[in-house]
Write a protein that holds these residues in place. Structure first.
Motif: not given
Lengths: 117, 110
Positions: A11-38
């Motif tokens: 929960l964040v107030q309007p005008g505020g900031s937040l940092r999301l993270s996504c931890a990857a495993s089971g594949f060679t992360f550095s070889s693949y494009e990534m997307n955020w979808v909401r």
């Protein structure tokens, strides 16, 4: 096992900031494009941002351009989304996703961001 | 930017076949691959079709995808419907710098 695990929502107030993270495993992360979808509550899927495997190419949806920043740390197998100047309409479950050969797009379980006073 | 238009909802009986359409508003449907995702309530999306007509391992062959350049649309066909197929289905494609999702189709199996 291929896995994407998002974290950092809350929960964040309007005008505020937040940092999301996504931890990857089971594949060679550095070889693949990534997307955020909401997905806003009760609504459809909306693409947010894309980053190439090296991080050199980045795209944003018009709705978040200038407010959100996507990045990645290939040494840590991690994807990030820095969200600033948050608005009520940014309230959604945020998924990270990647397109793997033969499997198609793999999605994380999502993290909920609620922007409210 | 282009749009992908899907029917809001479809319904069919168990054992029957249903087809969900996805029409591209501008640019050729054949110019970029189309993917289809299934999303059950409370769950993340999963891929049922990628690259227009490819099935990931584990997706039953009751699911098939196709594109039709004459109507500039893609289709997801589910045959031998089961109650477990009841879900929201989204098509998705892209251009040089954007990814676009259809609005989603709620499939009811009754």
């Amino acid at each position: 096992e291929v896995q994407l695990v998002e974290s950092g929502g809350g929960l964040v107030q309007p005008g505020g900031s937040l940092r999301l993270s996504c931890a990857a495993s089971g594949f060679t992360f550095s070889s693949y494009e990534m997307n955020w979808v909401r997905q806003a509550p009760g609504k459809g899927l909306e693409w947010v941002s894309y980053i190439s495997s090296s991080g050199s190419t980045i795209y944003y949806a018009d709705s978040v351009k200038g407010r959100f920043t996507i990045s990645r740390d290939n040494a840590k197998n991690s994807l990030y989304l820095q969200m600033n100047s948050l608005r009520a309409e940014d309230t959604a479950v945020y998924y990270c996703a990647t397109d793997l050969p033969v499997r198609g797009v793999i999605w994380g379980q999502g993290t909920l961001v609620t922007v409210s006073s | 930017n282009f749009m992908l238009t899907q029917p809001h909802s479809v319904s069919e009986s168990p054992g029957k076949t249903v087809t969900i359409s996805c029409t591209r508003s501008s640019g050729s449907i054949a110019s970029n691959y189309v993917q289809w995702y299934q999303q059950r309530p409370g769950s993340s999306p999963t891929t049922v079709i990628y690259e227009d007509n490819q099935r990931p391992s584990g997706v039953p062959d009751r699911f098939s995808g196709s594109i039709d350049s004459s109507s500039n649309s893609a289709s997801l066909t589910i045959s031998g419907l089961k109650t477990e197929d009841e879900a929201d289905y989204y098509c998705q494609s892209y251009d040089s710098s954007n990814q676009v999702f259809g609005g989603g189709t709620k499939l009811t199996v009754l």
